[in-house]
Design an enzyme around this catalytic site. Structure first.
Site, short mmCIF file in Angstrom:
data_model
loop_
_atom_site.label_atom_id
_atom_site.label_comp_id
_atom_site.label_asym_id
_atom_site.label_seq_id
_atom_site.Cartn_x
_atom_site.Cartn_y
_atom_site.Cartn_z
N THR A 91 61.06 56.25 39.64
CA THR A 91 61.58 57.61 39.86
C THR A 91 61.00 58.25 41.11
N GLY A 92 60.04 57.58 41.74
CA GLY A 92 59.42 58.15 42.95
C GLY A 92 60.12 57.70 44.21
N ASP A 112 54.32 53.05 30.03
CA ASP A 112 53.45 53.99 30.72
C ASP A 112 52.25 53.22 31.25
N LEU A 133 53.93 50.63 41.92
CA LEU A 133 54.04 51.84 42.75
C LEU A 133 53.75 53.11 41.94
N ALA A 161 51.90 56.03 40.06
CA ALA A 161 50.58 56.65 40.23
C ALA A 161 50.71 58.16 40.14
N SER A 164 50.17 60.59 42.51
CA SER A 164 50.09 60.27 43.94
C SER A 164 49.82 61.47 44.83
N THR A 197 46.35 52.65 49.79
CA THR A 197 46.65 53.79 50.65
C THR A 197 45.61 54.05 51.74
N GLU A 243 44.50 56.81 52.32
CA GLU A 243 43.57 57.82 51.80
C GLU A 243 42.23 57.19 51.43
N TYR A 277 42.05 61.17 44.04
CA TYR A 277 43.14 60.20 44.28
C TYR A 277 42.63 59.02 45.09
N LYS A 334 42.32 55.15 43.88
CA LYS A 334 43.05 54.09 44.60
C LYS A 334 42.08 52.99 45.08
N HIS A 349 54.26 57.58 54.52
CA HIS A 349 55.66 57.28 54.84
C HIS A 349 56.54 58.26 54.07
N ARG A 388 61.58 61.67 49.68
CA ARG A 388 60.23 62.22 49.50
C ARG A 388 60.28 63.44 48.58
P1 NAP Z 1 55.80 59.31 44.11
O1 NAP Z 1 57.11 59.66 44.73
O2 NAP Z 1 54.85 60.40 43.77
O3 NAP Z 1 56.10 58.47 42.78
C1 NAP Z 1 55.09 58.21 41.84
C2 NAP Z 1 55.70 57.45 40.67
O4 NAP Z 1 54.67 57.17 39.72
C3 NAP Z 1 56.80 58.22 39.91
O5 NAP Z 1 57.87 57.34 39.66
C4 NAP Z 1 56.11 58.58 38.61
O6 NAP Z 1 56.99 58.67 37.51
C5 NAP Z 1 55.21 57.39 38.42
N1 NAP Z 1 54.16 57.63 37.44
C6 NAP Z 1 53.31 58.68 37.37
N2 NAP Z 1 52.54 58.58 36.27
C7 NAP Z 1 52.91 57.43 35.64
C8 NAP Z 1 52.50 56.79 34.43
N3 NAP Z 1 51.56 57.31 33.64
N4 NAP Z 1 53.11 55.64 34.08
C9 NAP Z 1 54.09 55.10 34.84
N5 NAP Z 1 54.54 55.68 35.99
C10 NAP Z 1 53.95 56.83 36.37
O7 NAP Z 1 55.01 58.26 45.03
P2 NAP Z 1 55.55 57.41 46.28
O8 NAP Z 1 55.44 58.25 47.50
O9 NAP Z 1 56.83 56.77 45.93
O10 NAP Z 1 54.41 56.32 46.40
C11 NAP Z 1 54.48 55.09 45.70
C12 NAP Z 1 53.08 54.53 45.53
O11 NAP Z 1 52.50 54.30 46.82
C13 NAP Z 1 52.10 55.44 44.82
O12 NAP Z 1 51.21 54.62 44.09
C14 NAP Z 1 51.35 56.14 45.93
O13 NAP Z 1 50.09 56.55 45.49
C15 NAP Z 1 51.29 55.03 46.96
N6 NAP Z 1 51.26 55.41 48.37
C16 NAP Z 1 52.18 56.28 48.86
C17 NAP Z 1 52.19 56.59 50.21
C18 NAP Z 1 53.21 57.50 50.80
O14 NAP Z 1 53.03 57.97 51.94
N7 NAP Z 1 54.33 57.76 50.12
C19 NAP Z 1 51.23 55.99 51.05
C20 NAP Z 1 50.32 55.08 50.51
C21 NAP Z 1 50.35 54.79 49.16
P3 NAP Z 1 57.42 60.05 36.77
O15 NAP Z 1 58.76 60.41 37.32
O16 NAP Z 1 57.48 59.67 35.35
O17 NAP Z 1 56.37 61.08 37.08
O1 F7E Z 2 49.65 66.27 52.83
C1 F7E Z 2 48.43 69.23 54.50
C2 F7E Z 2 47.53 68.54 53.50
O2 F7E Z 2 50.49 66.08 50.48
C3 F7E Z 2 49.57 65.95 54.19
C4 F7E Z 2 50.63 60.84 49.54
O3 F7E Z 2 51.84 60.12 49.57
O4 F7E Z 2 50.07 60.18 51.79
C5 F7E Z 2 50.29 61.30 50.95
O5 F7E Z 2 49.11 62.10 50.89
C6 F7E Z 2 48.68 66.96 54.89
C7 F7E Z 2 47.33 67.20 54.21
O6 F7E Z 2 50.25 64.01 51.95
C8 F7E Z 2 50.44 71.69 52.77
O7 F7E Z 2 46.32 69.26 53.30
C9 F7E Z 2 49.22 71.62 54.54
O8 F7E Z 2 46.35 67.32 55.20
O9 F7E Z 2 52.06 65.60 52.39
P1 F7E Z 2 50.69 65.53 51.85
P2 F7E Z 2 48.83 63.31 51.91
O10 F7E Z 2 47.79 64.15 51.30
O11 F7E Z 2 48.57 62.78 53.28
C10 F7E Z 2 49.00 59.31 51.39
C11 F7E Z 2 48.93 58.15 52.38
C12 F7E Z 2 49.12 58.89 49.98
O12 F7E Z 2 48.69 57.80 49.60
C13 F7E Z 2 49.51 59.94 48.99
O13 F7E Z 2 50.00 59.36 47.78
O14 F7E Z 2 49.35 68.21 54.87
N1 F7E Z 2 49.18 70.38 53.98
N2 F7E Z 2 49.98 72.44 53.80
C14 F7E Z 2 49.94 70.39 52.87
N3 F7E Z 2 50.22 69.42 51.98
C15 F7E Z 2 51.05 69.73 50.96
N4 F7E Z 2 51.37 68.77 50.08
N5 F7E Z 2 51.56 70.99 50.81
C16 F7E Z 2 51.28 72.02 51.68
O15 F7E Z 2 51.75 73.13 51.52
#
Ligand code: NAP
Ligand code: F7E
Length: 333
Positions: A15-16, A61, A83, A85, A87, A130, A132, A158, A162, A188, A193
Site C-alpha cells: 500500500t506504500g 502483519d 518494503l 515499515a 517509514s 536507507t 537514514e 527510524y 533500520k 526517492h 509518495r
Molecule cells: P511507505 O509509502 O511509507 O509505505 C510503508 C508500507 O509499510 C505501507 O504499505 C504500510 O502499510 C506498510 N506497513 C506499515 N506497518 C506495517 C506492518 N506492521 N505490517 C506490514 N506492513 C506494514 O514507504 P515507501 O516510501 O514505499 O518505502 C518503502 C520501504 O523503503 C520502507 O521500508 C522505507 O522505510 C524504505 N525506504 C524508503 C525510502 C524512500 O525515500 N521512499 C528510502 C529508503 C528506504 P499500511 O498501509 O498498512 O500502513
Molecule cells: O523529510 C524536512 C525534514 O519526511 C525530508 C523516508 O522515505 O527518506 C524519507 O525520510 C526533510 C527532513 O523524508 C517538513 O525535517 C521540513 O529534513 O520527506 P521527509 P526523510 O526524513 O528524508 C528516507 C531516505 C527514508 O528512508 C524514509 O523512510 O524535510 N521537512 N518540513 C519536512 N518533512 C516533512 N515530512 N514534513 C514537513 O513539513
C-alpha cells in the site's frame, strides 16, 4: 514469460509508494505477485485492489511472525521484497517502540519466516535499507557521497531500527548462506509518495495554491539537503539486486543533493511563481528532535555492477510531481 516458468514474488508494503511501483514493474516482467496487507479493514485495501488487480493480497502483519509464515506458505515465492515499515522519520520519534518492533524486528520476523518455510534455501530476500542509517553528519560524510563502506550514525528511532534490519539481513546471509541483500536507498519520490513526506506535501500544496484551494503551506526546517531521485527508477534497482549471481548490498542514489528551499523554488516556478516565501510558513511542529543535515549518495558500485542508473533528474522529478498533483487537484475545483 510462459505460465509454467512464472517467477513468484512476495511484497510487504504494497500500500506504500515503493510497493506500488514494484508491483507494476514485476507485473510487466511477468511475475505472479503476492503481497501482505495488514488490519481487519485497511483503508488502502480497496484502492490497492483497484490499481493492482493482478496482485493476490494476503492478510499478515510484520509484527506477527505466524502470519508471515502463513503468507510464505501461500505465496511460495522465489523472491521476497521487504518494503513494509513505519517509514516516517518524524513519526518514529513519536512512536519509537512501534518503529523498533516493525521497522527493526519485523525484518527478523520475515527472515525467520523464510528460513522456516524454505528448507532448500532458495528464496531471495531484499531488505529496504536507507540512507537514514548514515545520519548526514560532517565527520562521516565522504566528499563524493556515502558508499556501501561508509560508517553509520543514525539520528532517529527510524534510522536505528533500520540499522538493526540491515545488520540482521547481513547476519542471515553470513550465518545461513541466504541470498539476503540490502539496498541502501537514498530518498526517492514521485506521484505515489505519501503527502506526509516533504516533497509530495509541497507539490500537493503548490497545485492547490494554483487552483485557489489553499493559501499557504506550513513546513519545518528548510535547509536540510537530500539526494532525491524518482521511485520508479529505484524499484528497478531492487529487482536487479535479486537477479545477481552473488548477494551483495548496494547504494542507490543520484549523486546530487538539494535543499528543501531548492525544491520549493522549482515547484513554485512550475505554477509561474518566482518568490515562494509569501506562501510558506514555518511551524516547529514539523521539526525533529535531531535532524539529518545533508544526504548525498555515491551509486558507483550499482552503476558498475548492476548497470543501474537513475533516469529522472531533479528538475524532471519536481515537474512530474507538480503536473500529477495539478491533474488530481483540478478534479476538486
Ligand atoms: P511507505 O509509502 O511509507 O509505505 C510503508 C508500507 O509499510 C505501507 O504499505 C504500510 O502499510 C506498510 N506497513 C506499515 N506497518 C506495517 C506492518 N506492521 N505490517 C506490514 N506492513 C506494514 O514507504 P515507501 O516510501 O514505499 O518505502 C518503502 C520501504 O523503503 C520502507 O521500508 C522505507 O522505510 C524504505 N525506504 C524508503 C525510502 C524512500 O525515500 N521512499 C528510502 C529508503 C528506504 P499500511 O498501509 O498498512 O500502513
Ligand atoms: O523529510 C524536512 C525534514 O519526511 C525530508 C523516508 O522515505 O527518506 C524519507 O525520510 C526533510 C527532513 O523524508 C517538513 O525535517 C521540513 O529534513 O520527506 P521527509 P526523510 O526524513 O528524508 C528516507 C531516505 C527514508 O528512508 C524514509 O523512510 O524535510 N521537512 N518540513 C519536512 N518533512 C516533512 N515530512 N514534513 C514537513 O513539513
Amino acid at each position: 514469460m510462459a505460465e509454467a516458468t512464472k517467477k513468484r514474488a512476495l511484497i510487504t508494503g504494497i500500500t506504500g509508494q515503493d510497493g506500488g511501483h514494484l508491483a507494476a514493474l514485476l507485473h510487466e516482467k511477468g511475475y505472479e505477485i503476492f503481497a501482505i496487507i495488514r488490519g481487519q479493514h485497511n483503508p488502502r485495501r480497496e484502492a490497492t485492489e483497484a490499481e493492482y488487480p493482478y496482485v493476490t493480497l494476503i492478510e499478515a502483519d510484520l509484527g506477527d511472525q505466524s502470519s508471515l509464515i502463513r503468507a510464505m506458505q501461500t505465496a511460495k515465492p522465489d523472491e521476497v521484497y521487504n518494503l513494509g515499515a513505519i517509514s516516517h522519520v518524524g513519526y518514529s520519534f513519536k512512536d519509537p517502540m512501534l518503529t523498533a518492533d516493525i521497522t527493526g524486528k519485523g525484518v527478523l520476523n520475515m527472515l525467520e519466516a523464510i528460513r522456516l518455510t524454505d528448507p532448500e534455501n532458495k528464496v531471495r530476500f531484499y531488505q529496504a535499507s536507507t540512507s537514514e542509517m548514515y545520519g548526514g553528519l560532517d565527520y562521516n560524510r565522504p566528499e563524493k557521497g556515502y558508499t556501501e563502506e561508509s560508517a553509520f550514525h543514525p539520528r532517529s528511532p527510524y534510522g536505528v531500527a533500520k540499522l538493526y534490519g540491515y545488520w540482521i539481513t547481513k547476519n542471515y546471509r553470513e550465518s545461513y548462506d541466504m541470498f539476503a541483500v540490502s539496498g541502501i536507498l537514498f530518498n526517492h519520490e514521485g506521484e505515489r509518495r505519501g503527502v506526509e513526506f516533504v516533497t509530495r506535501k509541497i507539490t500537493n500544496a503548490v497545485a492547490r495554491i494554483k487552483l485557489g484551494l489553499q493559501t499557504h503551506i506550513e513546513l519545518g526546517d528548510l535547509w536540510p539537503q537530500r539526494d532525491w531521485g524518482y521511485a520508479g527508477d529505484y524499484v528497478e534497482g531492487m529487482w536487479l539486486m535479486l537477479q545477481q549471481d552473488e548477494p551483495k548490498d548496494y547504494v542507490l542514489a543520484t549523486g546530487e543533493t538539494h535543499s528543501i528551499e531548492e525544491f520549493l523554488t522549482l515547484a513554485f516556478k512550475e505554477i509561474g511563481i518566482d518568490d515562494w516565501k509569501p506562501y510558506v510558513k514555518q511551524n516547529p511542529a514539523f521539526m525533529r528532535p535531531a535532524e539529518v543535515d545533508l544526504l548525498l549518495g555515491d551509486p558507483t558500485k550499482a552503476e558498475k555492477e548492476l548497470g543501474w542508473k537513475r533516469k529522472v533528474d531533479f528538475p524532471g522529478l519536481v515537474k512530474l510531481m507538480v503536473e500529477h498533483d495539478l491533474a488530481i487537484e483540478s478534479t476538486k475545483v
